[in-house]
Design an enzyme around this catalytic site. Structure first.
Site, PDB file in Angstrom:
ATOM      1  N   PHE A  34       0.809  -1.189  -0.058  1.00  0.00           N
ATOM      2  CA  PHE A  34      -0.097   0.180  -0.028  1.00  0.00           C
ATOM      3  C   PHE A  34       1.060   1.302   0.178  1.00  0.00           C
ATOM      4  CE2 PHE A  34      -2.860   2.883   2.729  1.00  0.00           C
ATOM      5  CZ  PHE A  34      -3.311   3.663   1.633  1.00  0.00           C
ATOM      6  N   ASP A  56      -1.894  -9.511   2.750  1.00  0.00           N
ATOM      7  CA  ASP A  56      -2.599  -8.506   3.555  1.00  0.00           C
ATOM      8  C   ASP A  56      -2.775  -8.943   5.029  1.00  0.00           C
ATOM      9  OD1 ASP A  56      -4.552  -6.486   4.798  1.00  0.00           O
ATOM     10  OD2 ASP A  56      -4.709  -5.931   2.885  1.00  0.00           O
ATOM     11  N   LYS A 103       1.280 -17.186  18.536  1.00  0.00           N
ATOM     12  CA  LYS A 103       0.951 -18.130  19.654  1.00  0.00           C
ATOM     13  C   LYS A 103       1.074 -19.482  19.232  1.00  0.00           C
ATOM     14  CE  LYS A 103      -3.413 -19.523  21.729  1.00  0.00           C
ATOM     15  NZ  LYS A 103      -4.814 -19.281  21.623  1.00  0.00           N
ATOM     16  N   TYR A 143      -6.000   5.802  13.284  1.00  0.00           N
ATOM     17  CA  TYR A 143      -4.815   5.379  13.465  1.00  0.00           C
ATOM     18  C   TYR A 143      -4.471   5.275  15.128  1.00  0.00           C
ATOM     19  CZ  TYR A 143       0.492   5.489  13.156  1.00  0.00           C
ATOM     20  OH  TYR A 143       1.842   5.351  12.942  1.00  0.00           O
ATOM     21  N   TYR A 157      -3.011 -10.966  24.994  1.00  0.00           N
ATOM     22  CA  TYR A 157      -2.590 -12.238  24.537  1.00  0.00           C
ATOM     23  C   TYR A 157      -1.392 -12.772  25.370  1.00  0.00           C
ATOM     24  CZ  TYR A 157      -5.099 -13.671  20.154  1.00  0.00           C
ATOM     25  OH  TYR A 157      -5.912 -13.841  19.180  1.00  0.00           O
TER      26      TYR A 157
END
Ligand code: NAD
Ligand code: UDP
Length: 315
Positions: A34, A56, A103, A143, A157
């Site tokens: 991009f 992506d 993970k 953003y 996580y």
């Protein structure tokens, strides 16, 4: 080690891939191009331990790696505001996918977060303990809030699944391989000065930023990834603070440009002041920037000058 760099064809990512290869690692660069360019990594393509995947990050991917640097996300306000929904998806779905990968393959993952998590800061200089002052519905929110949520995902996580995370908050970084039409202040001013065009100062130019040269940034990123003391967040940036007007004058002087300085409206929610407190980075990582603004600008100006005079043969 085998290392995945998402956003590896972008400005910072391409310097990081190059440095990791020089350090003897295998590198997989994943990018949807991009704001990244093939020419940023063209000089690495002959290296047999360098691979590129056009992908992506909002879609899952499975690769066996030891470390992941998650940089995929447009960084210039012009580019991240072009498709705000996509920017949110990249930050949230992209970070989720990379955390899922970390993970599954038990890789350590470093998130490229940003000083924008502090929004328009009311604490100066910004310390990592400051929670910030971001507008959740403004033009920069895709953003700022995307990156804030990405940090939240990293820590969730880590707590829930024991994923080995590192989070850095990157302050304004500049250098060769920024896009000429990137919209960020350093590239805009250099290109305008070299072409003799008006240098566009948004507002009165009294807002401040702290500019870090890309080589210093890459060193800080690698030290953070490989340290066992802190998981972050850790500010990585150059604490030298300059007004936008001072930056314009410095670039005008170095380029010996006759460009006029003109004023344009200040974009909404443009932070008034920004400077990192880098105490944690210096104590825990032994890191501090080594390249002063003027020195880094000279190197960047050489790059842009070469590109402008020779667009088919990028430096
Ligand atoms: P950049 O725009 O040059 O690079 C971003 C790269 O990510 C590009 O190659 C782009 O093609 C790729 N990308 C974007 N969306 C993607 C997607 N959905 N899937 C795969 N690839 C995607 O920007 P940069 O300055 O190199 O910034 C790199 C990272 O550092 C970003 O995450 C940015 O938020 C962060 N950061 C940069 C700065 C800075 O001043 N440069 C400051 C704070 C944070
Ligand atoms: N800016 C400017 N002229 C330009 C581009 C940017 O005066 O041509 C200003 C912008 O309003 C901001 C600062 O420079 O105050 C840094 O902008 P940039 O887009 O590089 O990054 P930001 O730190 O705002 O994300």
């Amino acid at each position: 080690m085998r290392i995945l760099v998402t956003g590896g064809a972008g400005f910072i990512g391409s310097h990081l891939c190059e440095r990791l290869l020089n350090d003897g690692h295998e590198v997989i660069c994943l990018d949807n191009f991009f704001t990244g360019r093939k020419e940023n990594i063209a000089h690495l393509m002959d290296n047999p331990v360098f691979e590129v995947i056009r992908h992506d990050v909002i879609e899952p991917v499975l690769v066996e790696v030891d470390q992941i640097y998650n940089l995929a996300c447009p960084a210039s306000p012009v580019h991240y505001q072009y498709n705000p929904v996509k920017t949110i998806k990249t930050n949230i779905m992209g970070t989720l996918n990379m955390l899922g990968l970390a993970k599954r393959v038990r890789a350590r993952i470093l998130q490229a977060s940003t000083s924008e998590v502090y929004g328009d800061p009311k604490v100066h200089p910004q310390t990592e303990t400051y929670w910030g002052n971001a507008n959740p519905i403004g033009l920069r929110a895709c953003y700022d809030e995307g990156k804030r949520c990405a940090e939240t995902l990293m820590f969730a996580y880590n707590r829930q699944n024991g994923v080995d995370i590192r989070v850095i908050r990157i302050f304004n970084t500049y250098g060769p391989r920024m896009l000429e039409n990137d919209g960020r202040v350093v590239s805009n001013f250099i290109v305008q000065a070299l072409k003799g065009e008006d240098m566009t100062i948004y507002g009165d130019g009294s807002q401040t930023r702290s500019f870090c040269y890309v080589d210093d940034m890459v060193e800080g990123m690698i030290r953070m990834m490989n340290n066992d003391k802190v998981i972050g967040p850790v500010n990585i940036g150059n604490p030298g603070e300059f007004t936008v007007m001072e930056l314009a004058s410095m670039i005008r002087k170095i380029t010996k440009s006759g460009s006029k300085i003109v004023h344009r409206p200040l974009p909404p929610d443009d932070p008034v002041q920004r400077r990192p407190d880098i105490t944690i980075a210096s104590k825990s990582l032994g890191w501090k920037p080594t390249i002063a603004l003027e020195q880094g600008l000279v190197r960047s100006i050489e790059y842009f000058s070469e590109r402008i005079n020779n667009p088919k043969n990028p430096a």
